[in-house]
Design an enzyme around this catalytic site. Structure first.
Site, PDB file in Angstrom:
ATOM      1  N   CYS A   1      -1.287   5.511   1.482  1.00 58.32           N
ATOM      2  CA  CYS A   1      -2.037   4.312   1.143  1.00 58.32           C
ATOM      3  C   CYS A   1      -3.218   4.596   0.237  1.00 58.32           C
ATOM      4  O   CYS A   1      -3.821   3.680  -0.295  1.00 58.32           O
ATOM      5  CB  CYS A   1      -2.530   3.645   2.411  1.00 58.32           C
ATOM      6  SG  CYS A   1      -3.522   4.733   3.424  1.00 58.32           S
TER       7      CYS A   1
ATOM      8  N   CYS B   1      -3.552  -3.246  -4.200  1.00 62.90           N
ATOM      9  CA  CYS B   1      -3.747  -3.931  -2.918  1.00 62.90           C
ATOM     10  C   CYS B   1      -4.326  -2.959  -1.886  1.00 62.90           C
ATOM     11  O   CYS B   1      -5.268  -3.302  -1.164  1.00 62.90           O
ATOM     12  CB  CYS B   1      -2.414  -4.507  -2.434  1.00 62.90           C
ATOM     13  SG  CYS B   1      -2.548  -5.432  -0.892  1.00 62.90           S
ATOM     14  N   CYS B   2      -3.773  -1.736  -1.828  1.00 61.12           N
ATOM     15  CA  CYS B   2      -4.314  -0.740  -0.896  1.00 61.12           C
ATOM     16  C   CYS B   2      -5.756  -0.393  -1.250  1.00 61.12           C
ATOM     17  O   CYS B   2      -6.585  -0.178  -0.363  1.00 61.12           O
ATOM     18  CB  CYS B   2      -3.461   0.531  -0.906  1.00 61.12           C
ATOM     19  SG  CYS B   2      -1.953   0.432   0.078  1.00 61.12           S
TER      20      CYS B   2
HETATM   21  S1  SF4 Z   1       0.091  -1.376   2.807  1.00 61.58           S
HETATM   22 FE1  SF4 Z   1      -1.293  -1.516   1.058  1.00 61.58          FE
HETATM   23  S2  SF4 Z   1      -0.097  -2.753  -0.425  1.00 61.58           S
HETATM   24 FE2  SF4 Z   1       0.823  -3.128   1.573  1.00 61.58          FE
HETATM   25  S3  SF4 Z   1      -0.213  -4.980   2.332  1.00 61.58           S
HETATM   26 FE3  SF4 Z   1      -1.270  -3.150   3.178  1.00 61.58          FE
HETATM   27  S4  SF4 Z   1      -2.961  -2.826   1.809  1.00 61.58           S
HETATM   28 FE4  SF4 Z   1      -1.505  -4.131   0.711  1.00 61.58          FE
END
Ligand code: SF4
Length: 236
Positions: free
Chosen positions: A221, A114-115
């Site tokens: 991140c 996701c990151c």
């Molecule tokens: S910190 Fe990273 S894993 Fe969490 S919502 Fe934001 S982008 Fe996604």
């Protein structure tokens, strides 16, 4: 024609300005890389310090705000407030391509992916063309940052960390001295603020970043890069 930064550039800058006042180090970087430098800001708990310094030297320098589309609404409001108050003229909101996560649920299954999708890829694209990037990272924040230099080279550009040697006390004193507004979530128990799904309140006695990715073995991140250009998942 200007030469792109290399290891020697970082070494020389550290030798001359590694222990200079933060404003002086920032001014040197802005002067040397005029038109080729940007500041990356989360508009989080401590962001106002560096943004205020930038505004006093050159409020027209590009400021890249990574909006993952999962930020707290308070962060977006704070960004607008600081932008107006400091007279920042070129704040760019960077957003991800959500094609691979239209339901915004990837963070529950794979936070690293996701990151990568919401932070790493959009920031890489936004930084294309810049030879230097200013960050607000501090050595006290995580173990991986403890040896961070003020000027660092990654495979692509010079990273400038004017506040690398600052302590929490100095940060707080700067807020007070310049009467800077605090992020509204700080008073509600969030000393470090990222995306809403991955940030929780910190209890008394806990580390400042204990509320980030709580329950996972990670502190970062992944938007910072090693010297070989690979993403450092636990550094930066
Ligand atoms: S910190 Fe990273 S894993 Fe969490 S919502 Fe934001 S982008 Fe996604």
């Amino acid at each position: 024609m200007q030469q792109p930064p290399d290891d020697i550039t970082a070494l020389r800058l550290n030798a001359r300005f590694g222990n200079a006042p933060a404003m002086a180090a920032l001014a040197v970087a802005l002067d040397r890389y005029e038109g080729r430098i940007a500041l990356v800001s989360s508009f989080g708990a401590e962001a106002a310090v560096l943004l205020h310094m930038l505004s006093r030297i050159d409020p027209g320098v590009p400021v890249l705000m990574l909006d993952t589309l999962l930020l707290f609404p308070e962060t977006l409001e704070y960004q607008q407030r600081l932008t107006a108050q400091f007279g920042l003229r070129d704040v760019r909101r960077i957003t991800p391509d959500e094609t691979d996560d239209p339901e915004r649920s990837l963070h529950r299954r794979d936070s690293a992916a996701c990151c990568a999708l919401r932070k790493v890829a959009p920031l890489e694209a936004a930084l294309r063309g810049f030879e230097a990037v200013i960050t607000g990272r501090k050595r006290f924040q995580t173990g991986a940052r403890a040896r961070m230099e003020r000027f660092e080279l990654d495979a692509r550009r010079l990273k400038v960390n004017p506040l690398a040697d600052w302590t929490p006390h100095q940060i707080s004193a700067y807020f007070d001295a310049h009467d800077l507004p605090r992020h509204p979530l700080v008073a509600r128990g969030y000393p470090s603020i990222g995306c809403a799904p991955c940030t929780s309140r910190v209890q008394a006695g806990e580390d400042q970043r204990a509320g980030r990715w709580r329950g996972e073995d990670r502190q970062e991140c992944g938007i910072h890069f090693g010297k070989d250009g690979r993403i450092e998942r636990k550094a930066g």
